[in-house]
Design an enzyme around this catalytic site. Structure first.
Site, PDB file in Angstrom:
ATOM      1  N   LYS A   1       0.916  -1.069  -0.024  1.00  0.00           N
ATOM      2  CA  LYS A   1       0.069   0.010   0.021  1.00  0.00           C
ATOM      3  C   LYS A   1       0.730   1.365   0.103  1.00  0.00           C
ATOM      4  O   LYS A   1       0.397   2.216  -0.526  1.00  0.00           O
ATOM      5  CB  LYS A   1      -1.081   0.093   1.183  1.00  0.00           C
ATOM      6  CG  LYS A   1      -2.121  -0.912   0.966  1.00  0.00           C
ATOM      7  CD  LYS A   1      -3.156  -0.746   1.989  1.00  0.00           C
ATOM      8  CE  LYS A   1      -4.572  -1.626   1.475  1.00  0.00           C
ATOM      9  NZ  LYS A   1      -4.396  -3.076   2.142  1.00  0.00           N
TER      10      LYS A   1
ATOM     11  N   GLU B   1     -10.641   6.418   4.701  1.00  0.00           N
ATOM     12  CA  GLU B   1     -11.018   5.444   5.904  1.00  0.00           C
ATOM     13  C   GLU B   1     -10.114   4.300   5.898  1.00  0.00           C
ATOM     14  O   GLU B   1      -9.200   4.153   4.993  1.00  0.00           O
ATOM     15  CB  GLU B   1     -12.560   4.830   5.373  1.00  0.00           C
ATOM     16  CG  GLU B   1     -12.458   3.770   4.104  1.00  0.00           C
ATOM     17  CD  GLU B   1     -11.722   4.196   3.007  1.00  0.00           C
ATOM     18  OE1 GLU B   1     -11.689   5.434   2.676  1.00  0.00           O
ATOM     19  OE2 GLU B   1     -11.101   3.260   2.166  1.00  0.00           O
TER      20      GLU B   1
ATOM     21  N   SER C   1       1.707  -9.795  -0.961  1.00  0.00           N
ATOM     22  CA  SER C   1       1.373  -8.509  -0.890  1.00  0.00           C
ATOM     23  C   SER C   1       1.742  -7.543   0.554  1.00  0.00           C
ATOM     24  O   SER C   1       2.078  -6.608   0.485  1.00  0.00           O
ATOM     25  CB  SER C   1       0.025  -8.238  -0.972  1.00  0.00           C
ATOM     26  OG  SER C   1      -0.870  -9.068  -0.205  1.00  0.00           O
TER      27      SER C   1
HETATM   28  C1  LIG Z   1      -5.044  -4.000   1.826  1.00  0.00           C
HETATM   29  C2  LIG Z   1      -4.465  -5.393   1.587  1.00  0.00           C
HETATM   30  C3  LIG Z   1      -4.867  -6.101   0.726  1.00  0.00           C
HETATM   31  C4  LIG Z   1      -5.988  -5.946  -0.219  1.00  0.00           C
HETATM   32  O1  LIG Z   1      -6.040  -4.794  -1.175  1.00  0.00           O
HETATM   33  P1  LIG Z   1      -5.924  -4.985  -2.665  1.00  0.00           P
HETATM   34  O2  LIG Z   1      -6.215  -3.296  -3.202  1.00  0.00           O
HETATM   35  O3  LIG Z   1      -6.960  -5.909  -3.144  1.00  0.00           O
HETATM   36  O4  LIG Z   1      -4.435  -5.444  -2.872  1.00  0.00           O
HETATM   37  C5  LIG Z   1      -4.096  -7.343   0.188  1.00  0.00           C
HETATM   38  N1  LIG Z   1      -2.961  -7.460   0.958  1.00  0.00           N
HETATM   39  C6  LIG Z   1      -2.498  -6.738   2.066  1.00  0.00           C
HETATM   40  C7  LIG Z   1      -1.302  -7.102   2.498  1.00  0.00           C
HETATM   41  C8  LIG Z   1      -3.172  -5.564   2.239  1.00  0.00           C
HETATM   42  O5  LIG Z   1      -2.708  -4.728   3.376  1.00  0.00           O
END
Ligand SMILES: *Cc1c(COP(=O)(O)O)cnc(C)c1O
Length: 400
Positions: free
Chosen positions: A96, A118, A384
């Site tokens: 993010k 948010e 992610s």
């Molecule tokens: C917020 C988040 C997601 C989900 O958000 P996407 O916009 O679908 O990528 C996935 N993995 C992590 C670690 C997150 O913090």
């Protein structure tokens, strides 16, 4: 490469990806969104912006994030070789920060006096509070009271970083109410505030802009995996909540016909129960938060309450570009259950010493499931984020 899939021509001037996206908002807000679009187009072409963003990604976030071959996990599954793109190693522990830095830079260049958002589990709030601290812009994060109780460490992080955390006590006191509350505050002065959306969702230009900021993930990974293995991967996969980490990885591979691209949604307690958030798998086109997309909805078009073990995936809509890619058939959308996610969480931790976020564990779970069917092939998974935030929950749930 199919012209329609080229990021340069998507979306169209109205922010449409096929029949999805756009600006389903009141006229006065449309004018504000158009102003953001223009400012974004203007600054992203300047060398100053590109240099500053590139420098921050390298020296602040720690990019490029490595890719890593999971030898023991691959042996355990039998079949394909599983590789990870390590977005969990970024500063703040997830992907993010890539788009929050972009949004904060845009806010600064537009002279905005406050950035608002948010947050559900607090991941977007922390990444945004971080970027705003760095840029010296006041930051206000709206968060449901239930989530504030559940996500104590992230609330503390935001406060230490100097952000104002606004508790939301209306409705179910969770994410959707936090969106409504933040949006009301935003409407008080949209000229001077920026609502920094946390994924590839919301009205145009946010799905495009957040996608562009996340593309670095796939650009790096495409090069890195060829360097490591001598060829393109046979499959790339990522979890899909709003869809930002997925689109960030996928975009680099759209032109590679032989690369299968798979998005993994959360099927929670099962697709035949109400407790899931598999929007593309089970939803129908509808309108949510200012844009058109696949939506889990009731008969009158109201978004349904959704559920996932991973709060970052717990959203009844999905990015408009994913909705379009689903109809085009270029990306396959599948799902993983809570149980499969937890199994993957433990497997990756114990076989590789890498604790994934519960969100990311959905993509790992799918790779583990499909690996036996793809002997000798290479699967690249977007990891992610890291799982520190999920430790208490998993330890309690699995009685570790
Ligand atoms: C917020 C988040 C997601 C989900 O958000 P996407 O916009 O679908 O990528 C996935 N993995 C992590 C670690 C997150 O913090």
């Amino acid at each position: 490469m199919d012209k329609a899939l080229s990021p340069e021509v998507m979306p169209d001037a109205k922010g449409m990806f096929g029949e999805y996206g756009g600006q389903e908002i009141p006229p006065q807000l449309k004018a504000v969104m158009d102003e953001i679009t223009e400012a974004y187009y203007r600054i992203r072409q300047t060398e100053a912006f590109q240099n500053e963003l590139r420098s921050l990604l390298k020296h602040y976030v720690g990019r490029p994030s490595p890719i890593y071959f999971c030898k023991r996990l691959s042996e355990k599954c039998g079949g394909a070789n599983i590789y990870l793109k390590r977005e969990d190693l970024n500063h703040t522990g997830a992907h993010k920060i890539n788009h929050c830095l972009g949004e904060a830079l845009l806010a600064k260049s537009m002279g905005k006096t406050k950035v608002l958002a948010e947050t559900g589990a607090g991941q977007h709030g922390v990444a945004l509070a971080t970027a705003c601290a760095l840029m010296g812009i006041p930051c206000e994060i709206h968060m449901g009271e239930i989530d504030i109780e559940k996500e104590h460490p992230n609330v503390m992080r935001m406060k230490v970083l100097g952000a104002t955390v606004v508790p939301v006590s209306r409705g179910t006191r969770t994410l959707k109410d936090a969106v409504d509350s933040a949006f009301e505050e935003y409407l008080k002065d949209p000229k001077n505030f920026l609502y920094a959306i946390g994924s590839v969702v919301g009205p145009h230009p946010f799905p495009m802009m957040v996608r562009d900021f996340q593309q670095i993930v796939g650009e790096e990974a495409r090069e890195q995996i060829q360097e490591m293995t001598g060829k393109l991967p046979d499959m790339v996969t990522a979890c899909v909540g709003g869809g930002s980490n997925a689109i960030g990885l996928f975009t680099a591979f759209f032109g590679d016909e032989n690369v299968r691209i798979v998005g993994v949604e959360p099927s929670g307690k099962g697709l035949d129960t109400p407790d899931h958030a598999a929007t593309i798998t089970k939803g129908k086109p509808g309108v949510l938060h200012g844009f058109r997309c696949y939506l889990l909805q009731n008969d009158s078009g109201e978004p349904l309450p959704v559920y996932s073990i991973a709060s970052g995936l717990d959203y009844p809509g999905v990015g408009p570009q994913h909705s379009y890619l689903k109809d085009l058939g270029r990306v396959e959308y599948v799902s993983a259950t809570d149980e499969e996610c937890l199994e993957a969480f433990v497997a990756l931790s114990r076989l590789e010493g890498i604790i994934p976020a519960l969100e990311s564990a959905h993509a790992v779970a799918y790779a583990m499931k499909i690996a036996p069917e793809l002997p000798g092939k290479n699967i690249l998974v977007n990891l992610s984020g890291r799982g520190d935030k999920d430790l208490d929950f998993v330890v309690n749930r699995l009685k570790l």
